[in-house]
Design a protein around this motif. Structure first.
Motif, PDB file in Angstrom:
ATOM      1  N   SER A  30       0.829  -1.203   0.000  1.00 15.29           N
ATOM      2  CA  SER A  30       0.000   0.000   0.000  1.00 15.29           C
ATOM      3  C   SER A  30       0.863   1.254   0.000  1.00 15.29           C
ATOM      4  O   SER A  30       0.561   2.233  -0.691  1.00 15.29           O
ATOM      5  CB  SER A  30      -0.920  -0.016   1.232  1.00 15.29           C
ATOM      6  OG  SER A  30      -1.630   1.188   1.347  1.00 15.29           O
ATOM      7  N   TRP A 125      -5.101   1.489  12.622  1.00 16.11           N
ATOM      8  CA  TRP A 125      -4.454   0.226  12.253  1.00 16.11           C
ATOM      9  C   TRP A 125      -2.970   0.385  11.953  1.00 16.11           C
ATOM     10  O   TRP A 125      -2.245  -0.598  11.937  1.00 16.11           O
ATOM     11  CB  TRP A 125      -5.179  -0.427  11.082  1.00 16.11           C
ATOM     12  CG  TRP A 125      -5.466   0.477   9.920  1.00 16.11           C
ATOM     13  CD1 TRP A 125      -4.598   0.892   8.968  1.00 16.11           C
ATOM     14  CD2 TRP A 125      -6.728   1.064   9.590  1.00 16.11           C
ATOM     15  NE1 TRP A 125      -5.228   1.701   8.059  1.00 16.11           N
ATOM     16  CE2 TRP A 125      -6.547   1.816   8.410  1.00 16.11           C
ATOM     17  CE3 TRP A 125      -8.000   1.006  10.166  1.00 16.11           C
ATOM     18  CZ2 TRP A 125      -7.580   2.525   7.810  1.00 16.11           C
ATOM     19  CZ3 TRP A 125      -9.032   1.700   9.562  1.00 16.11           C
ATOM     20  CH2 TRP A 125      -8.816   2.459   8.404  1.00 16.11           C
ATOM     21  N   ASN A 251     -15.125  -2.311   4.046  1.00 12.75           N
ATOM     22  CA  ASN A 251     -13.684  -2.222   3.767  1.00 12.75           C
ATOM     23  C   ASN A 251     -13.006  -1.439   4.885  1.00 12.75           C
ATOM     24  O   ASN A 251     -13.102  -0.210   4.932  1.00 12.75           O
ATOM     25  CB  ASN A 251     -13.441  -1.499   2.433  1.00 12.75           C
ATOM     26  CG  ASN A 251     -13.673  -2.399   1.235  1.00 12.75           C
ATOM     27  OD1 ASN A 251     -12.924  -3.337   0.988  1.00 12.75           O
ATOM     28  ND2 ASN A 251     -14.729  -2.124   0.484  1.00 12.75           N
ATOM     29  N   SER A 253      -9.579  -1.663   5.744  1.00 14.46           N
ATOM     30  CA  SER A 253      -8.149  -1.888   5.613  1.00 14.46           C
ATOM     31  C   SER A 253      -7.780  -3.217   6.270  1.00 14.46           C
ATOM     32  O   SER A 253      -8.500  -4.194   6.138  1.00 14.46           O
ATOM     33  CB  SER A 253      -7.383  -0.705   6.193  1.00 14.46           C
ATOM     34  OG  SER A 253      -6.013  -0.817   5.943  1.00 14.46           O
ATOM     35  N   TRP A 254      -6.637  -3.228   7.006  1.00 11.25           N
ATOM     36  CA  TRP A 254      -6.236  -4.495   7.646  1.00 11.25           C
ATOM     37  C   TRP A 254      -6.594  -4.511   9.133  1.00 11.25           C
ATOM     38  O   TRP A 254      -6.132  -5.380   9.876  1.00 11.25           O
ATOM     39  CB  TRP A 254      -4.751  -4.741   7.470  1.00 11.25           C
ATOM     40  CG  TRP A 254      -3.851  -3.634   7.933  1.00 11.25           C
ATOM     41  CD1 TRP A 254      -3.488  -3.338   9.206  1.00 11.25           C
ATOM     42  CD2 TRP A 254      -3.208  -2.657   7.109  1.00 11.25           C
ATOM     43  NE1 TRP A 254      -2.664  -2.247   9.245  1.00 11.25           N
ATOM     44  CE2 TRP A 254      -2.472  -1.799   7.961  1.00 11.25           C
ATOM     45  CE3 TRP A 254      -3.171  -2.414   5.728  1.00 11.25           C
ATOM     46  CZ2 TRP A 254      -1.719  -0.735   7.478  1.00 11.25           C
ATOM     47  CZ3 TRP A 254      -2.427  -1.347   5.265  1.00 11.25           C
ATOM     48  CH2 TRP A 254      -1.711  -0.528   6.129  1.00 11.25           C
ATOM     49  N   ALA A 379     -10.196  -4.165   1.013  1.00  9.19           N
ATOM     50  CA  ALA A 379      -9.516  -4.560   2.237  1.00  9.19           C
ATOM     51  C   ALA A 379      -9.007  -6.003   2.110  1.00  9.19           C
ATOM     52  O   ALA A 379      -9.681  -6.837   1.499  1.00  9.19           O
ATOM     53  CB  ALA A 379     -10.469  -4.448   3.422  1.00  9.19           C
ATOM     54  N   TYR A 381      -6.183  -4.251   1.599  1.00  7.63           N
ATOM     55  CA  TYR A 381      -5.462  -3.145   0.966  1.00  7.63           C
ATOM     56  C   TYR A 381      -6.144  -1.832   1.348  1.00  7.63           C
ATOM     57  O   TYR A 381      -7.365  -1.759   1.454  1.00  7.63           O
ATOM     58  CB  TYR A 381      -5.467  -3.327  -0.549  1.00  7.63           C
ATOM     59  CG  TYR A 381      -4.575  -2.363  -1.289  1.00  7.63           C
ATOM     60  CD1 TYR A 381      -3.211  -2.576  -1.362  1.00  7.63           C
ATOM     61  CD2 TYR A 381      -5.103  -1.237  -1.909  1.00  7.63           C
ATOM     62  CE1 TYR A 381      -2.380  -1.697  -2.048  1.00  7.63           C
ATOM     63  CE2 TYR A 381      -4.296  -0.353  -2.595  1.00  7.63           C
ATOM     64  CZ  TYR A 381      -2.930  -0.592  -2.666  1.00  7.63           C
ATOM     65  OH  TYR A 381      -2.118   0.295  -3.327  1.00  7.63           O
ATOM     66  N   HIS A 382      -5.329  -0.799   1.548  1.00  5.56           N
ATOM     67  CA  HIS A 382      -5.844   0.478   2.049  1.00  5.56           C
ATOM     68  C   HIS A 382      -5.755   1.556   0.979  1.00  5.56           C
ATOM     69  O   HIS A 382      -4.654   1.951   0.577  1.00  5.56           O
ATOM     70  CB  HIS A 382      -5.029   0.889   3.285  1.00  5.56           C
ATOM     71  CG  HIS A 382      -5.503   2.157   3.931  1.00  5.56           C
ATOM     72  ND1 HIS A 382      -6.802   2.610   3.838  1.00  5.56           N
ATOM     73  CD2 HIS A 382      -4.847   3.078   4.705  1.00  5.56           C
ATOM     74  CE1 HIS A 382      -6.927   3.735   4.509  1.00  5.56           C
ATOM     75  NE2 HIS A 382      -5.764   4.049   5.037  1.00  5.56           N
ATOM     76  N   ARG A 384      -5.860   5.083   0.544  1.00  2.00           N
ATOM     77  CA  ARG A 384      -5.743   6.206   1.471  1.00  2.00           C
ATOM     78  C   ARG A 384      -6.500   7.444   0.987  1.00  2.00           C
ATOM     79  O   ARG A 384      -7.156   8.131   1.772  1.00  2.00           O
ATOM     80  CB  ARG A 384      -4.266   6.525   1.713  1.00  2.00           C
ATOM     81  CG  ARG A 384      -3.517   5.343   2.301  1.00  2.00           C
ATOM     82  CD  ARG A 384      -2.077   5.660   2.652  1.00  2.00           C
ATOM     83  NE  ARG A 384      -1.421   4.455   3.119  1.00  2.00           N
ATOM     84  CZ  ARG A 384      -1.528   3.962   4.352  1.00  2.00           C
ATOM     85  NH1 ARG A 384      -2.273   4.598   5.229  1.00  2.00           N
ATOM     86  NH2 ARG A 384      -0.907   2.859   4.707  1.00  2.00           N
ATOM     87  N   TRP A 387     -10.288   6.995   1.530  1.00  3.37           N
ATOM     88  CA  TRP A 387     -10.676   7.154   2.930  1.00  3.37           C
ATOM     89  C   TRP A 387     -10.695   8.620   3.335  1.00  3.37           C
ATOM     90  O   TRP A 387     -11.609   9.075   4.024  1.00  3.37           O
ATOM     91  CB  TRP A 387      -9.713   6.375   3.834  1.00  3.37           C
ATOM     92  CG  TRP A 387     -10.201   4.994   4.152  1.00  3.37           C
ATOM     93  CD1 TRP A 387     -10.127   3.902   3.349  1.00  3.37           C
ATOM     94  CD2 TRP A 387     -10.849   4.568   5.349  1.00  3.37           C
ATOM     95  NE1 TRP A 387     -10.683   2.819   3.970  1.00  3.37           N
ATOM     96  CE2 TRP A 387     -11.130   3.194   5.209  1.00  3.37           C
ATOM     97  CE3 TRP A 387     -11.197   5.208   6.541  1.00  3.37           C
ATOM     98  CZ2 TRP A 387     -11.757   2.452   6.209  1.00  3.37           C
ATOM     99  CZ3 TRP A 387     -11.822   4.464   7.536  1.00  3.37           C
ATOM    100  CH2 TRP A 387     -12.104   3.106   7.369  1.00  3.37           C
TER     101      TRP A 387
END
Length: 478
Positions: A30, A125, A251, A253-254, A379, A381-382, A384, A387
């Motif tokens: 990412s 996260w 979603n 992210s992790w 997710a 995967y983010h 950015r 978001w």
């Protein structure tokens, strides 16, 4: 030193380490694929400008010594390759001290990235990965049995993640207490997934059951992590199942995957092992002393997170030290009732009209835009930028530092920025003007979906960013 290790958790350690390596891999990918447009030398929030005003003691990072896009790319891609090697089990092929160094490297590299990431890396996260990654350094390999103290510290992190999230809900939005938050959450969450529309349309009594079950999992079950087996395993498994439910619904992210990883470390997998646990060598004294010292350090640093948990003014996702060793967590203390989205448009007209005929919309990879497009699963995967666009829709203040630079890069068809988007409506030449408008989005009903094929319905609210060209100052958000 028999008390120091628990050989029966050798499989739990192995599963945890491989899962953590996978999360590290996603995090570094990412960073590698998105950094140039976000924090690169010509990015929206350049790292050189940041390190010039923020000292090392507040943001320790190798980029405080020197920054270049080439060095950042080497760090991110190197971290990805390093994580892949750990995922393949390279730490099991070297001596204990070398395995610890192998796990220390991705932690140090990712800390260097997060500490200069600014707004783009301001998510809980990030700190969670660093805290868990630091503890993983001291888990060891097959040259030592799994240390009980580190296994305990991992449960301590999991406890704070879940219990902190539960407390901030009960102290926050009233809808958590009257069990109605899921009437809105699936529609207003930051980045819906492909099943979120269907989750939203579940019967309301089931939504209330979901909220009640969430409260039980976050406020009661975490205490069971510190009970004897098999109760602790059942508690961790229930947490993991709850996280998988969240993974299906959106979603994030992790965050959920890393919480599952923590839960896996608390499960006693020995009944599934083929035979008794392996015979480990005697624990080296230096290793035991180091683990005990780290445990004392974490205990001392836990003061502020515990105080925050007990406070009526609890804050979420906060770090209390620049190395992010022990942090506080939480999510969705308040729930939006209405979804607002920032829609970015451009035009090639020299004198643009205010109606929508000459304006063409930019498409994003993850965030809602085209009402006929079913949200995709990204997710762990983010994305950015996507978001932060959600935060911008909540309040212009969230975008004040980066939205103007973002518009400027669209006006020159900056290739790094365009790679973050899903669709560029101006592939041949950049637009003359770019603007942004605020829309209210809501999910369509089953009937509307059948009749129109649209997953969303949207209505215009107001202007967010006025029509801007390169020779027009763009230093404000309305």
């Amino acid at each position: 030193m028999e008390w120091f290790t628990e050989p029966g958790y050798w499989l739990a350690r192995l599963i945890f380490q491989r899962a953590l390596a996978a999360v590290y891999l996603v995090a570094f990918l990412s960073a590698a694929l998105q950094f140039r447009a976000l924090i690169g030398e010509r990015g929206m929030l350049p790292v050189p400008r940041f390190v010039a005003r923020v000292p090392w003691r507040l943001a320790p990072s190798l980029f405080q010594l020197r920054y270049s896009d080439r060095l950042f790319a080497l760090t991110a891609w190197g971290g990805a390759l390093w994580s892949a090697a750990l995922l393949a089990g390279v730490d099991g092929l070297v001596p204990l001290w070398a395995a610890m160094l192998l796990w220390l490297a991705p932690w140090a590299l990712y800390l260097s990235i997060v500490n200069v990431g600014q707004t783009w890396y301001s998510f809980g996260w990030e700190s969670l990965l660093l805290e868990v990654g630091f503890l993983a350094v001291f888990l060891g390999n097959d040259e030592a049995g799994p240390p009980v103290l580190v296994l305990f510290l991992l449960r301590w992190v999991l406890f704070r993640v879940e219990f902190g999230a539960g407390l901030i809900k009960m102290r926050g939005d009233r809808c958590w207490r009257d069990l109605t938050c899921l009437y809105y959450h699936h529609e207003t969450q930051p980045m819906p997934g492909p099943l979120s529309w269907f989750f939203h349309h579940l019967p309301r009594p089931l939504h209330r059951v979901e909220v009640a079950a969430n409260h039980f999992t976050q406020l009661v079950v975490p205490f069971l992590l510190f009970t004897p087996q098999p109760v602790a395993s059942y508690a961790a498994a229930l947490m993991a199942l709850t996280q998988l439910w969240l993974i299906l619904s959106g979603n994030f992210s992790w965050l959920n995957w890393l919480t599952v990883t923590l839960a896996l470390s608390a499960i006693d997998w020995s009944p599934l092992a083929d035979g008794p646990p392996p015979a480990f060598p005697e624990t080296p004294v230096w290793y035991a002393v180091l683990v005990i010292a780290v445990t004392c350090l974490v205990a001392g640093l836990s003061y502020h997170p515990v105080r925050n948990l007990l406070s009526r003014r609890q804050v979420m996702n906060t770090s209390f030290d620049p190395l992010r060793l022990v942090n506080t967590y939480g999510a969705f203390g308040s729930i939006g009732r209405v979804r607002t989205e920032v829609v970015v448009e451009g035009t090639n007209e020299l004198t643009p009209s205010m109606d929508g005929q000459a304006w063409r919309e930019y498409g994003f990879k993850g965030k809602p835009g085209d009402v006929r497009r079913l949200p995709r699963q990204f997710a762990p995967y983010h994305l950015r930028l996507d978001w932060l666009m959600w935060f911008a829709g909540l309040s212009p203040a969230y975008a004040r530092s980066w939205f103007g630079p973002f518009v400027e890069r669209l006006l020159v068809n900056d290739p790094d920025t365009l790679r973050l988007l899903g669709r560029n409506p101006f592939p041949d030449e950049p637009p003359k003007y770019v603007r942004a408008r605020l829309y209210r989005y809501r999910y369509t009903t089953w009937r509307e979906l059948r009749e129109t094929g649209a997953w969303w319905h949207r209505t215009h609210v107001r202007e967010f960013w006025p029509p801007t060209r390169l020779d027009t100052p763009a230093d404000h958000i309305r």
